[in-house]
Design a protein around this motif. Structure first.
Motif, PDB file in Angstrom:
ATOM      1  N   ARG A  37      28.715  39.544  48.572  1.00  0.00           N
ATOM      2  CA  ARG A  37      29.720  39.678  49.629  1.00  0.00           C
ATOM      3  C   ARG A  37      30.253  41.099  49.681  1.00  0.00           C
ATOM      4  O   ARG A  37      30.409  41.676  50.763  1.00  0.00           O
ATOM      5  CB  ARG A  37      30.852  38.692  49.377  1.00  0.00           C
ATOM      6  N   MET A  38      30.507  41.704  48.511  1.00  0.00           N
ATOM      7  CA  MET A  38      30.966  43.092  48.481  1.00  0.00           C
ATOM      8  C   MET A  38      29.920  44.033  49.072  1.00  0.00           C
ATOM      9  O   MET A  38      30.251  45.034  49.726  1.00  0.00           O
ATOM     10  CB  MET A  38      31.289  43.497  47.035  1.00  0.00           C
ATOM     11  N   ALA A  39      28.643  43.719  48.840  1.00  0.00           N
ATOM     12  CA  ALA A  39      27.542  44.571  49.308  1.00  0.00           C
ATOM     13  C   ALA A  39      27.127  44.257  50.740  1.00  0.00           C
ATOM     14  O   ALA A  39      26.094  44.748  51.212  1.00  0.00           O
ATOM     15  CB  ALA A  39      26.353  44.413  48.388  1.00  0.00           C
ATOM     16  N   LYS A  40      27.897  43.439  51.465  1.00  0.00           N
ATOM     17  CA  LYS A  40      27.621  43.073  52.860  1.00  0.00           C
ATOM     18  C   LYS A  40      26.375  42.218  52.998  1.00  0.00           C
ATOM     19  O   LYS A  40      25.599  42.340  53.956  1.00  0.00           O
ATOM     20  CB  LYS A  40      27.507  44.324  53.751  1.00  0.00           C
ATOM     21  N   ASP A  41      26.136  41.350  52.019  1.00  0.00           N
ATOM     22  CA  ASP A  41      25.053  40.362  52.053  1.00  0.00           C
ATOM     23  C   ASP A  41      23.677  40.969  52.358  1.00  0.00           C
ATOM     24  O   ASP A  41      23.045  40.666  53.360  1.00  0.00           O
ATOM     25  CB  ASP A  41      25.371  39.267  53.079  1.00  0.00           C
ATOM     26  N   PRO A  42      23.192  41.834  51.468  1.00  0.00           N
ATOM     27  CA  PRO A  42      21.879  42.451  51.684  1.00  0.00           C
ATOM     28  C   PRO A  42      20.745  41.434  51.534  1.00  0.00           C
ATOM     29  O   PRO A  42      20.918  40.362  50.963  1.00  0.00           O
ATOM     30  CB  PRO A  42      21.797  43.509  50.574  1.00  0.00           C
TER      31      PRO A  42
END
Length: 248
Positions: A37-42
């Motif tokens: 979630r922090m990584a914008k869902d890669p």
């Protein structure tokens, strides 16, 4: 990709252990949801790698994990951000930016485990999730005398639960200590290069049998030489076990 090392504490009561399991609540699973979630869902999803697994009901005071992010974020920003996304039974104590060759499992030198035991006639309902429980009187002096027999490099096959997947059962224990911290609580601590599945709980179980007088004080060398799990009968409850620290 920047790599981060996380120092983590968790209450293992409501987790089915560390390792991700489909449809099950695990510590690694909750961490991976927050990191992604922090990584914008890669795509593909990011993985969180721990220093080792803990079983259902086992706690951690100082678990270590690492993960990569697709962009750099200040360390304190990562810690605070993940903390807002994680459940209350997981706490991120520290985040450090580390070199790309750091690995939470393979870079570790030693681990220290703590086992808390309530020794009283009646079970304490307020400690049931955080200590093991033993109702019978124990000879603590005999257990303190015996615990030193665990020190050194040994083949721990007698202390490995069924289902272990290690390539070798040889491990080195560098510290073994037992302290009576109150009238009804004992704390065991073990430091070593690594431990097998359920090894600590079986080691505590053998000491409990020594404390009851059902084993001789120096029965541990015989058990180690036997290389037979059936010789070490008792496994202490998971609720008393804590991963205290990992040293690098």
């Amino acid at each position: 990709m920047p790599r981060y090392r996380a120092l983590i504490a968790y209450d293992g009561t409501d987790f089915l252990g560390w390792q991700v399991q489909p449809g099950r609540r695990t510590v690694q699973g909750e961490l991976e949801k927050a990191v992604n979630r922090m990584a914008k869902d890669p795509d593909p999803a990011l993985k969180v790698h721990g220093s080792g697994r803990t079983d259902a009901g086992v706690h951690a005071l100082g678990q270590v994990a690492h993960f990569d992010l697709p962009f750099a974020i200040p360390e304190e920003g990562v810690r605070k951000g993940l903390s807002t996304m994680l459940p209350y039974d997981i706490e991120i104590k520290q985040i450090q930016r580390v070199d790309d060759d750091f690995h939470a499992q393979y870079s570790a030198h030693t681990k220290t485990y703590r086992y808390r035991l309530t020794n009283r006639e009646f079970r304490d309902p307020f400690r049931r999730n955080y200590t093991g429980y033993w109702p019978r009187r124990l000879d603590v002096a005999a257990m303190q005398m015996a615990i030193g027999d665990y020190l050194g490099e040994h083949d721990w096959q007698s202390f490995a639960a069924a289902g272990y997947q290690a390539k070798t059962t040889v491990r080195t224990v560098t510290r073994a200590n037992l302290e009576q911290v109150s009238e009804d609580e004992l704390i065991f601590e073990f430091t070593g290069t690594g431990f097998l599945y359920n090894q600590i709980r079986i080691m505590v179980g053998v000491l409990l049998e020594i404390g009851m007088g059902s084993r001789s004080v120096h029965d541990i060398p015989r058990l180690l030489a036997a290389k037979d799990r059936q010789q070490a009968r008792l496994t202490a409850p998971a609720s008393g076990l804590y991963l205290k620290s990992v040293d690098y």
